[in-house]
Write a protein that holds these residues in place. Structure first.
Motif, short mmCIF file in Angstrom:
data_model
loop_
_atom_site.label_atom_id
_atom_site.label_comp_id
_atom_site.label_asym_id
_atom_site.label_seq_id
_atom_site.Cartn_x
_atom_site.Cartn_y
_atom_site.Cartn_z
N ASP A 57 34.82 34.33 46.35
CA ASP A 57 34.48 32.99 46.83
C ASP A 57 35.55 31.95 46.47
N ASP A 58 36.72 32.42 46.04
CA ASP A 58 37.84 31.55 45.68
C ASP A 58 37.40 30.43 44.75
N LEU A 59 36.74 30.81 43.68
CA LEU A 59 36.23 29.81 42.73
C LEU A 59 37.35 29.06 42.02
N ASP A 60 38.54 29.67 41.91
CA ASP A 60 39.63 28.96 41.24
C ASP A 60 40.43 28.09 42.20
N GLY A 61 40.08 28.14 43.49
CA GLY A 61 40.66 27.22 44.46
C GLY A 61 42.12 27.45 44.78
N ASN A 62 42.63 28.65 44.53
CA ASN A 62 44.06 28.89 44.82
C ASN A 62 44.29 29.46 46.21
N GLY A 63 43.23 29.57 47.02
CA GLY A 63 43.38 30.08 48.38
C GLY A 63 43.36 31.59 48.49
N ILE A 64 43.27 32.29 47.37
CA ILE A 64 43.27 33.75 47.36
C ILE A 64 41.87 34.23 46.97
N SER A 65 41.28 35.07 47.79
CA SER A 65 39.90 35.50 47.55
C SER A 65 39.78 37.01 47.70
N GLY A 66 40.50 37.73 46.88
CA GLY A 66 40.46 39.19 46.93
C GLY A 66 39.06 39.72 46.69
N ARG A 67 38.69 40.76 47.45
CA ARG A 67 37.37 41.38 47.33
C ARG A 67 37.55 42.89 47.19
N PRO A 68 36.71 43.52 46.38
CA PRO A 68 36.76 44.99 46.33
C PRO A 68 36.04 45.59 47.52
N ASN A 69 36.58 46.68 48.04
CA ASN A 69 35.83 47.46 49.02
C ASN A 69 35.00 48.48 48.25
N ILE A 70 33.69 48.37 48.34
CA ILE A 70 32.79 49.33 47.71
C ILE A 70 32.33 50.28 48.81
N VAL A 71 32.60 51.55 48.64
CA VAL A 71 32.35 52.53 49.70
C VAL A 71 31.42 53.63 49.18
N TRP A 72 30.82 54.33 50.10
CA TRP A 72 29.95 55.44 49.72
C TRP A 72 30.79 56.69 49.53
N SER A 73 30.67 57.31 48.37
CA SER A 73 31.40 58.53 48.08
C SER A 73 30.60 59.74 48.56
N VAL A 74 31.16 60.47 49.51
CA VAL A 74 30.56 61.72 49.96
C VAL A 74 30.55 62.73 48.82
N GLN A 75 31.57 62.66 47.99
CA GLN A 75 31.72 63.62 46.90
C GLN A 75 30.62 63.48 45.86
#
Length: 525
Positions: free
Chosen positions: A283-301
């Motif tokens: 949500d870019d809480l630090d206001g630097n314009g960068i809002s990286g998000r993790p991709n959480i995926v389903w592991s078949v393994q």
């Protein structure tokens, strides 16, 4: 480091991060090797860090403030696993620099399977049959040439052996029936194309029609930099031509993929999930314009959510799963994780489904569990070559520019990997991959408009930059980005938009000598 404890300001996105970091996802039953757990951390035998080690790690990975000389150990981007720079195209094909003599044999066996040319069934060569019936390449090496980058077709007569189109449609049910989707917040539910599956294959064994031919058209745009320099950018248009099984679904979403380089994968897998999640700011809480998000995926393994690390949109959680998926989709080879003998053929491709495949009583699947372990070990231990010219004044100036423009907000310079009791090559190494492995909105210019997991059609995983300066030496070209549209590092930078727009615009306004220094720094990686 941003706190991930529950607080009144936390959004659903932050609650997801807190859940993963706190370890509330159950452990999976795992084999002895490789051993994975949930929480996004793909290792079970982790030795916890002490407070003293945490302090050392914080000091070792602190961002540079002095650009008059190189940082300590910066010339060894993979720590003790770093390898020397070979003068030829084999620079990305060496085992980890700290691998044991005994494990080097395992690496070579895995390399043999990585390079193996598969043949169609039935064949007298039982250990190599099972190709297709539909496929993009006959071996892993055919896409990841010399373990480096693939390339788009050079001309109308060039095949696309190291490039293909992914395809999917939106799930009209929104994934409501899927327990996998239900456990992942912000997941964007999609389905394979009902006729063509999740990727298009441009080759087929005799007696079968290939799915399509990849056609690419480029329109050029001239971008004028502040000093008057003109740079031509290629705008690609992709077409799935000569469709072999009828039309695509009316809602089909296509996305091009060029095979990425293979070095350092095991070290990326060994970065603690908590360290990656600490850089997320959805949500870019630090206001630097960068809002990286993790991709959480389903592991078949492991039948559970995990942190995505691999693939251009971080759609795969482990090297094993990424490799098994490639065997199924790219070559049509069944594995214990994806055991369908017909590979990626759909139920609508009845001739493909009925074809003879290479599964047998001895192996069970066309490549068995032992073979997958060897390929995974090989992929995990492809060494990262040493940096060049780290103390060169122009390189240091370029590094300073890279930092000052905010490029390190996504291209995180360094991490320290887990202590791993059963993986000494990747254990407790100070590494310099220049990636956060998170998803970032790269703007409309690079958008493929096709979601993958939690990644939207505008988001891409930050690619590692280590080894990027050796691309021409290894791969014979300098094509970059997910589809190889950029023909130089400057072109790649000029395609950046979205969260990277400000940094891109700053590069446009750099004096020529500073721009040259920035490129020189990148070429030293």
């Amino acid at each position: 480091m941003r706190s991930l404890t529950r607080s009144r300001w936390m959004t659903p996105s932050h609650l997801l991060l807190a859940t993963l970091a706190a370890g509330s996802v159950a452990l999976a039953d795992t084999p002895a090797r490789p051993a994975y757990v949930g929480l996004g951390d793909p290792h079970l035998n982790v030795v916890p860090r002490t407070e003293a080690e945490a302090a050392r790690i914080a000091a070792a990975t602190a961002r540079a403030t002095d650009f008059t000389s190189a940082q300590a150990y910066e010339e060894r981007p993979a720590g003790a696993a770093t390898v020397r720079v070979l003068p030829d195209a084999n620079a990305f094909s060496q085992p980890s620099g700290n691998i044991s003599f005994e494990d080097e044999l395992e690496f070579k066996l895995g390399n043999g399977l990585f390079r193996k040319l598969w043949v169609s069934s039935p064949s007298s060569t039982l250990a190599s049959d099972g190709l297709g019936p539909l496929f993009n390449a006959r071996s892993c090496q055919r896409c990841h040439i010399k373990d480096g980058r693939g390339h788009p077709p050079e001309n109308a007569d060039d095949n696309a052996v190291s490039m293909f189109l992914r395809v999917s449609i939106m799930d009209p049910e929104g994934g409501a029936e899927s327990a996998a989707v239900a456990e992942i917040a912000d997941y964007i539910a999609t389905l394979p194309d009902p006729t063509y599956g999740s990727q298009l294959q441009d080759f087929a064994v005799p007696g079968h029609a290939s799915e399509y031919r990849l056609a690419v058209r480029y329109d050029e745009e001239i971008v004028r930099l502040a000093d008057g320099t003109e740079v031509a950018l290629r705008h690609p248009t992709y077409e799935a031509a000569n469709l072999g099984y009828g039309p695509l679904h009316e809602g089909a979403m296509l996305s091009p993929r060029v095979a990425p380089q293979m070095i350092g994968l095991g070290l990326l897998e060994a970065i603690p999930a908590a360290d990656l999640l600490a850089n997320a700011d959805p949500d870019d809480l630090d206001g630097n314009g960068i809002s990286g998000r993790p991709n959480i995926v389903w592991s078949v393994q492991f039948d559970q959510p995990m942190l995505g690390r691999f693939g251009l949109k971080a759609g795969s959680p482990t090297i094993m799963e990424q490799s098994a998926s490639a065997f199924a989709g790219d070559i049509g080879i069944s594995t214990p994780l994806f055991p369908a003998g017909a590979g990626e053929c759909t139920a609508n491709q009845t001739l493909c489904q009925a074809a003879i495949h290479g599964d047998n009583d001895d192996r069970g699947t066309e490549i068995d569990a032992e073979g997958m372990d060897l390929v995974t070990f090989y992929s995990r231990n492809l060494g990262v070559p040493a940096r060049r010219d780290v103390d060169d004044p122009e390189v240091l100036r370029g590094k300073e520019i890279f930092h000052s423009l905010g490029c390190t907000s996504c291209h995180t310079p360094s991490f320290v990997t887990h202590r791993l009791a059963d993986q000494p090559e990747q254990s407790f190494q100070l590494i310099w991959p220049y990636t956060d492995l998170l998803l970032h909105d790269m703007g409309p210019g690079l958008a493929d408009d096709r979601p993958e997991g939690r990644a939207t059609g505008r988001e891409w995983r930050t690619p590692p930059l280590w080894g990027i300066g050796l691309t021409r030496q290894v791969s014979g070209h300098t094509y970059f980005l997910h589809d190889g549209r950029a023909r130089s590092l400057i072109e790649a930078i000029l395609w950046h938009g979205g969260e990277a727009q400000a940094a891109r615009d700053s590069v446009v306004n750099l004096p020529a000598e500073d721009r040259a220094a920035l490129v020189r720094f990148l070429e030293s990686l």
